[in-house]
Design a protein around this motif. Sequence first.
Motif, PDB file in Angstrom:
ATOM      1  N   ASN A 157      30.681  41.503  35.098  1.00 46.38           N
ATOM      2  CA  ASN A 157      29.809  40.904  35.371  1.00 46.38           C
ATOM      3  C   ASN A 157      28.978  41.048  36.526  1.00 46.38           C
ATOM      4  O   ASN A 157      27.147  40.502  37.205  1.00 46.38           O
ATOM      5  CB  ASN A 157      30.714  39.523  35.414  1.00 46.38           C
ATOM      6  N   GLU A 158      30.299  41.533  37.428  1.00 51.74           N
ATOM      7  CA  GLU A 158      29.838  41.174  39.271  1.00 51.74           C
ATOM      8  C   GLU A 158      28.835  42.419  39.453  1.00 51.74           C
ATOM      9  O   GLU A 158      28.106  43.383  40.541  1.00 51.74           O
ATOM     10  CB  GLU A 158      30.624  40.526  40.182  1.00 51.74           C
ATOM     11  N   GLN A 159      29.205  43.573  38.385  1.00 46.20           N
ATOM     12  CA  GLN A 159      29.310  45.568  39.233  1.00 46.20           C
ATOM     13  C   GLN A 159      28.132  45.925  37.783  1.00 46.20           C
ATOM     14  O   GLN A 159      27.367  46.143  38.251  1.00 46.20           O
ATOM     15  CB  GLN A 159      29.285  45.642  39.691  1.00 46.20           C
ATOM     16  N   PHE A 160      28.992  46.017  37.057  1.00 46.91           N
ATOM     17  CA  PHE A 160      29.230  47.062  36.064  1.00 46.91           C
ATOM     18  C   PHE A 160      27.612  46.864  34.931  1.00 46.91           C
ATOM     19  O   PHE A 160      26.341  47.562  34.778  1.00 46.91           O
ATOM     20  CB  PHE A 160      29.610  47.311  34.691  1.00 46.91           C
ATOM     21  N   TRP A 161      27.196  45.721  34.368  1.00 45.89           N
ATOM     22  CA  TRP A 161      26.230  45.513  33.481  1.00 45.89           C
ATOM     23  C   TRP A 161      25.044  45.506  35.032  1.00 45.89           C
ATOM     24  O   TRP A 161      24.188  46.085  34.603  1.00 45.89           O
ATOM     25  CB  TRP A 161      26.282  44.327  32.934  1.00 45.89           C
ATOM     26  N   SER A 162      25.210  45.553  35.771  1.00 45.26           N
ATOM     27  CA  SER A 162      24.222  45.445  37.313  1.00 45.26           C
ATOM     28  C   SER A 162      23.423  47.149  37.093  1.00 45.26           C
ATOM     29  O   SER A 162      22.667  47.821  36.999  1.00 45.26           O
ATOM     30  CB  SER A 162      24.155  45.401  38.654  1.00 45.26           C
ATOM     31  N   TYR A 163      24.795  47.612  37.650  1.00 49.44           N
ATOM     32  CA  TYR A 163      24.413  48.733  37.057  1.00 49.44           C
ATOM     33  C   TYR A 163      23.408  49.863  35.748  1.00 49.44           C
ATOM     34  O   TYR A 163      23.100  50.411  36.250  1.00 49.44           O
ATOM     35  CB  TYR A 163      25.863  50.388  37.527  1.00 49.44           C
ATOM     36  N   TRP A 164      24.330  49.427  34.860  1.00 43.39           N
ATOM     37  CA  TRP A 164      23.781  49.871  33.896  1.00 43.39           C
ATOM     38  C   TRP A 164      21.980  49.086  33.945  1.00 43.39           C
ATOM     39  O   TRP A 164      21.519  50.361  33.083  1.00 43.39           O
ATOM     40  CB  TRP A 164      24.388  48.873  32.703  1.00 43.39           C
ATOM     41  N   ASN A 165      21.919  48.475  34.264  1.00 44.16           N
ATOM     42  CA  ASN A 165      20.071  47.373  33.893  1.00 44.16           C
ATOM     43  C   ASN A 165      19.742  48.726  35.020  1.00 44.16           C
ATOM     44  O   ASN A 165      18.557  48.845  34.773  1.00 44.16           O
ATOM     45  CB  ASN A 165      20.236  46.111  34.607  1.00 44.16           C
ATOM     46  N   ARG A 166      20.254  48.861  35.883  1.00 41.73           N
ATOM     47  CA  ARG A 166      19.720  50.132  37.047  1.00 41.73           C
ATOM     48  C   ARG A 166      19.252  51.098  36.910  1.00 41.73           C
ATOM     49  O   ARG A 166      18.019  52.342  37.004  1.00 41.73           O
ATOM     50  CB  ARG A 166      19.762  50.138  38.160  1.00 41.73           C
TER      51      ARG A 166
END
Length: 293
Positions: free
Chosen positions: A233-242
């Motif tokens: 929730n705090e890191q991995f999906w954000s990296y995936w989105n970018r």
Amino acid sequence: MKLSRAEYKEIVRWTEHLRPTRQCMKMLKERFPNHSQSTLLSIFSLEYQKRTKRTISRHHAPDVIESHYQRYLSESKARPTAPVLLELANEVDLSPALMARIILDRFLQDLEGETREYHFSISHSVLSVIPSIILSHNISSPSFQCTINDCCYGPLVDCIKHAIGQEHEVLLRDKLKERNLSYLDENQLRTMGYDKTPDIILEVPIAVEGHIVHWIESKASFGDDHSHRTYLNEQFWSYWNRFGPGLVIYWYGFIGELDCQRDRGILLKDCFPTDISTLCHASQPGQLPQDPQ
């Protein structure tokens, strides 16, 4: 080391009554000899932190603090060479380092009262200039004893965890260099203006076990349900989105059932992958996916 959920739960059940001391870690290793010491310590540390969060408020109640403090004073006077503070922490199931902090805070309240006539207020920020006062009250040694015997909390543990994290990031970079894989690390990405980045961005994507990988995140810990969900929730999906799909390495293992997001673009491993294919038709070196923000 990849554990099944059943194996993980068995270890967790066995840790429920352990204390965060190095002696208890020896017992844990003897009970599970086929698992590495690092994996067991990581699992125990995660579970003990959950336990502490559930119970810490009761140890900070004023009457409880006073009870702990008075008991420490009386028992340390009766048994001056005994590890009174460490024994007290283990008895009430509180981290030795946190117990030392509570007792030291309470000690400083008394010390502040003693020095008011000199208009001198004692606080954490001036501890470094009053070592002789602390030593004369015989509280330095018990606090130090609690710190070095605590494997979950305290400044020593924080330093060790930071060093281990740095060590595994260096290991990751060394592995990438061995494979001649071009990458940008977190520091380089920060200078380029990225505020939230994984440890590694591959300048040319690779395929790991048939899955495309644009970025790699290094975690020198065990991946349990709670920590992995938080990281997602705090890191991995954000990296995936970018940056697109990526790889997370839990160096001390993870619950095997958590590796269920491969088709969505997040792959889990417990070591640097050996099944790597280079994507010759990928983007040119130096190009990064555009940041949508």
